[in-house]
Design a protein around this motif. Structure first.
Motif, mmCIF file in Angstrom:
data_model
loop_
_atom_site.group_PDB
_atom_site.id
_atom_site.type_symbol
_atom_site.label_atom_id
_atom_site.label_comp_id
_atom_site.label_asym_id
_atom_site.label_seq_id
_atom_site.Cartn_x
_atom_site.Cartn_y
_atom_site.Cartn_z
ATOM 1 N N GLN A 115 0.716 -1.212 -0.140
ATOM 2 C CA GLN A 115 -0.043 0.218 -0.047
ATOM 3 C C GLN A 115 1.013 1.214 0.069
ATOM 4 O OE1 GLN A 115 -2.321 -0.900 3.554
ATOM 5 N NE2 GLN A 115 -3.985 -1.716 2.246
ATOM 6 N N GLU A 116 2.237 1.089 0.714
ATOM 7 C CA GLU A 116 2.799 2.354 0.839
ATOM 8 C C GLU A 116 3.494 2.810 -0.650
ATOM 9 O OE1 GLU A 116 6.564 3.728 3.662
ATOM 10 O OE2 GLU A 116 6.700 1.972 2.463
ATOM 11 N N ASP A 117 3.963 1.579 -1.182
ATOM 12 C CA ASP A 117 4.829 1.710 -2.619
ATOM 13 C C ASP A 117 4.404 0.617 -3.214
ATOM 14 O OD1 ASP A 117 6.560 2.437 -4.487
ATOM 15 O OD2 ASP A 117 8.044 2.988 -3.192
ATOM 16 N N PRO A 118 3.435 0.585 -4.130
ATOM 17 C CA PRO A 118 3.084 -0.776 -5.008
ATOM 18 C C PRO A 118 4.323 -0.897 -5.918
ATOM 19 C CG PRO A 118 1.719 1.243 -5.412
ATOM 20 C CD PRO A 118 2.431 1.434 -4.260
ATOM 21 N N ALA A 119 4.808 0.369 -6.506
ATOM 22 C CA ALA A 119 5.949 0.038 -7.570
ATOM 23 C C ALA A 119 6.974 -0.768 -7.198
ATOM 24 C CB ALA A 119 6.140 1.478 -8.088
ATOM 25 N N ARG A 120 7.401 -0.469 -5.868
ATOM 26 C CA ARG A 120 8.427 -0.890 -5.392
ATOM 27 C C ARG A 120 8.526 -2.466 -5.060
ATOM 28 N NH1 ARG A 120 9.146 1.456 0.334
ATOM 29 N NH2 ARG A 120 7.714 -0.345 0.626
ATOM 30 N N GLU A 121 7.416 -2.509 -4.453
ATOM 31 C CA GLU A 121 6.980 -4.177 -4.140
ATOM 32 C C GLU A 121 6.975 -4.897 -5.294
ATOM 33 O OE1 GLU A 121 7.454 -5.309 -0.881
ATOM 34 O OE2 GLU A 121 8.232 -3.212 -1.099
ATOM 35 N N TYR A 122 6.152 -4.484 -6.454
ATOM 36 C CA TYR A 122 5.909 -4.973 -7.740
ATOM 37 C C TYR A 122 7.320 -5.396 -8.495
ATOM 38 C CZ TYR A 122 4.823 -5.566 -12.703
ATOM 39 O OH TYR A 122 4.706 -6.066 -14.072
ATOM 40 N N ARG A 123 8.434 -4.416 -8.201
ATOM 41 C CA ARG A 123 9.615 -4.620 -8.870
ATOM 42 C C ARG A 123 10.454 -5.672 -8.031
ATOM 43 N NH1 ARG A 123 8.284 0.651 -10.313
ATOM 44 N NH2 ARG A 123 8.024 0.675 -12.648
ATOM 45 N N ARG A 124 10.135 -5.664 -6.796
ATOM 46 C CA ARG A 124 10.756 -6.811 -6.066
ATOM 47 C C ARG A 124 10.480 -8.166 -6.255
ATOM 48 N NH1 ARG A 124 10.896 -8.129 -0.274
ATOM 49 N NH2 ARG A 124 8.786 -7.501 0.117
ATOM 50 N N VAL A 125 9.012 -8.235 -6.770
ATOM 51 C CA VAL A 125 8.415 -9.672 -7.107
ATOM 52 C C VAL A 125 9.079 -10.026 -8.546
ATOM 53 C CG1 VAL A 125 6.388 -10.866 -8.046
ATOM 54 C CG2 VAL A 125 6.330 -9.202 -5.936
ATOM 55 N N LEU A 126 9.289 -9.089 -9.441
ATOM 56 C CA LEU A 126 9.811 -9.369 -10.577
ATOM 57 C C LEU A 126 11.335 -9.659 -10.449
ATOM 58 C CD1 LEU A 126 8.488 -6.078 -12.893
ATOM 59 C CD2 LEU A 126 7.415 -8.426 -12.531
ATOM 60 N N SER A 127 11.999 -9.266 -9.517
ATOM 61 C CA SER A 127 13.388 -9.385 -9.348
ATOM 62 C C SER A 127 13.475 -11.005 -8.642
ATOM 63 C CB SER A 127 14.211 -8.518 -8.347
ATOM 64 O OG SER A 127 15.563 -8.988 -8.154
ATOM 65 N N HIS A 128 12.394 -11.286 -7.903
ATOM 66 C CA HIS A 128 12.490 -12.507 -7.277
ATOM 67 C C HIS A 128 12.178 -13.694 -8.239
ATOM 68 C CE1 HIS A 128 11.670 -15.539 -4.198
ATOM 69 N NE2 HIS A 128 10.359 -15.770 -4.732
ATOM 70 N N LEU A 129 11.457 -13.396 -9.351
ATOM 71 C CA LEU A 129 10.982 -14.180 -10.467
ATOM 72 C C LEU A 129 12.094 -14.004 -11.588
ATOM 73 C CD1 LEU A 129 7.376 -13.470 -10.852
ATOM 74 C CD2 LEU A 129 8.180 -15.226 -9.496
ATOM 75 N N GLY A 130 13.001 -13.207 -11.379
ATOM 76 C CA GLY A 130 14.195 -13.260 -12.715
ATOM 77 C C GLY A 130 13.699 -12.743 -13.869
ATOM 78 N N VAL A 131 12.623 -11.836 -13.862
ATOM 79 C CA VAL A 131 12.027 -11.164 -15.328
ATOM 80 C C VAL A 131 12.145 -9.502 -15.303
ATOM 81 C CG1 VAL A 131 10.131 -12.945 -15.368
ATOM 82 C CG2 VAL A 131 9.678 -10.702 -14.290
ATOM 83 N N ASP A 132 12.129 -9.158 -16.477
ATOM 84 C CA ASP A 132 12.613 -7.741 -16.569
ATOM 85 C C ASP A 132 11.435 -6.753 -16.038
ATOM 86 O OD1 ASP A 132 15.061 -8.803 -17.935
ATOM 87 O OD2 ASP A 132 13.583 -8.708 -19.727
ATOM 88 N N ASP A 133 11.891 -5.819 -15.745
ATOM 89 C CA ASP A 133 11.059 -4.602 -15.385
ATOM 90 C C ASP A 133 10.379 -4.124 -16.607
ATOM 91 O OD1 ASP A 133 9.727 -2.352 -14.459
ATOM 92 O OD2 ASP A 133 11.518 -1.389 -13.733
ATOM 93 N N ASP A 134 9.181 -4.396 -16.603
ATOM 94 C CA ASP A 134 8.320 -3.909 -17.743
ATOM 95 C C ASP A 134 7.759 -2.331 -17.776
ATOM 96 O OD1 ASP A 134 6.414 -4.166 -15.601
ATOM 97 O OD2 ASP A 134 4.867 -4.831 -16.924
ATOM 98 N N GLY A 135 8.232 -1.658 -16.722
ATOM 99 C CA GLY A 135 8.176 -0.190 -16.860
ATOM 100 C C GLY A 135 6.685 0.283 -16.093
ATOM 101 N N ARG A 136 5.878 -0.755 -15.623
ATOM 102 C CA ARG A 136 4.552 -0.565 -15.462
ATOM 103 C C ARG A 136 4.450 0.736 -14.114
ATOM 104 N NH1 ARG A 136 -0.156 -3.912 -15.002
ATOM 105 N NH2 ARG A 136 -1.483 -2.948 -13.992
ATOM 106 N N GLU A 137 3.627 1.591 -14.443
ATOM 107 C CA GLU A 137 3.322 2.732 -13.626
ATOM 108 C C GLU A 137 2.099 3.040 -12.765
ATOM 109 O OE1 GLU A 137 4.398 6.148 -15.713
ATOM 110 O OE2 GLU A 137 6.808 5.768 -15.974
#
Length: 299
Positions: A182-204
């Motif tokens: 809730q505080e920073d969804p972009a940050r947490e989303y990118r933590r998940v992407l890193s955990h999965l080993g996929v690229d940042d898609d630039g979602r905003e």
């Protein structure tokens, strides 16, 4: 290498939002049926029970996908789900989402009311029936899984996290507290992407999903639930959005000071244990963040 992802839950902790964001990522394939619950063989809420039917959920996977996943919110609570997953996918990656256990219990009650698992008019009334319901008494006619009405057990997140980490190495588990999302969804989303080993898609854009809702008509809600079961049985993965026609906003009732104090005492140990896991997740996030020394990664 293809990562296998399981969002384990918990219910009412942001899993629907995360699953929707991930299913739009070009390198991630998410099951078209959210919450198949195939691996929770000890619970009665298995949307998909056939091995072949479950495999067909992932027929759309292509070479472009680097992570394949599903989100079943009761896997964390299930006694069998994680062990079953580990037997088939010993390198699986897990995301587990939690929140304050007391707040989760209150939200879970309202969710149960909406989906017809619960028939008590207040959370306090439902809470007081837990012992009797565990013995098979006072169960709502439309409740398909009585365990979902055990609010203390279902929301004992500290104990459930402890059991998870006893089954799976910590490096394959990413803990995402709802308050961080809730505080920073972009940050947490990118933590998940890193955990999965996929690229940042630039979602905003990170719209929340599954906020507190109720239904307008109980009869229509029952018809919609039956229709959903028939749709899945016929092999149709996507719904038609008809459920939204019966939704309405619903504020949670205010808990009395006495009942809140009772809940605070009941969840005290689980809160403390969960907070310890949150602190450990914060340490792990800080250590893995390239600018950890200069940037506040988590509260």
């Amino acid at each position: 290498m293809l990562s296998r992802l399981f969002i384990l839950g918990a219910p009412k902790c942001g899993t629907t939002s995360l699953a929707r964001w991930l299913e739009q990522h070009p390198q991630v394939f998410m099951s078209p049926i959210k919450e198949p619950h195939y691996y929770s063989a000890d619970l009665a809420n298995r949307t998909i029970q056939s091995e072949d039917r479950y495999a067909r959920l992932f027929d759309g996977v292509t070479e472009a996908h680097r992570a394949v996943g599903e989100a079943s919110t009761w896997y964390l609570f299930s006694q069998e789900a994680v062990a079953n997953i580990e037997r088939e996918h010993p390198e699986a990656r897990y995301v587990v989402m939690t929140r304050d256990p007391l707040a989760m219990a209150h939200s879970l009650y309202h969710h149960n009311r909406r989906v017809l698992h619960e028939d008590q008019p207040t959370f306090e009334a439902a809470w007081r029936l837990q012992e009797q319901r565990a013995a098979g008494r006072h169960l709502p006619r439309d409740c398909t899984e009585p365990a979902f009405l055990q609010y203390l057990a279902a929301c004992s997140l500290g104990s459930l996290l402890q059991r998870l980490y006893e089954q799976v190495p910590a490096e394959r588990v990413l803990h995402v507290p709802l308050e961080w999302m809730q505080e920073d969804p972009a940050r947490e989303y990118r933590r998940v992407l890193s955990h999965l080993g996929v690229d940042d898609d630039g979602r905003e854009d990170f719209p929340p999903a599954n906020e507190a809702r109720g239904h307008r008509s109980r009869m229509l809600q029952k018809a919609l639930r039956l229709g959903g079961r028939m749709r899945v049985a016929l092999g149709v993965n996507k719904g038609f959005g008809l459920g939204r026609l019966n939704e309405r906003g619903q504020a949670k009732e205010t808990l009395s000071p006495e009942f809140r104090a009772e809940l605070e005492a009941a969840f005290a140990d689980e809160r403390a244990q969960r907070e310890q896991f949150v602190a450990e997740a914060a340490d792990g996030a800080a250590n893995s963040h390239p600018n950890a020394a200069d940037e506040k990664v988590h509260p």
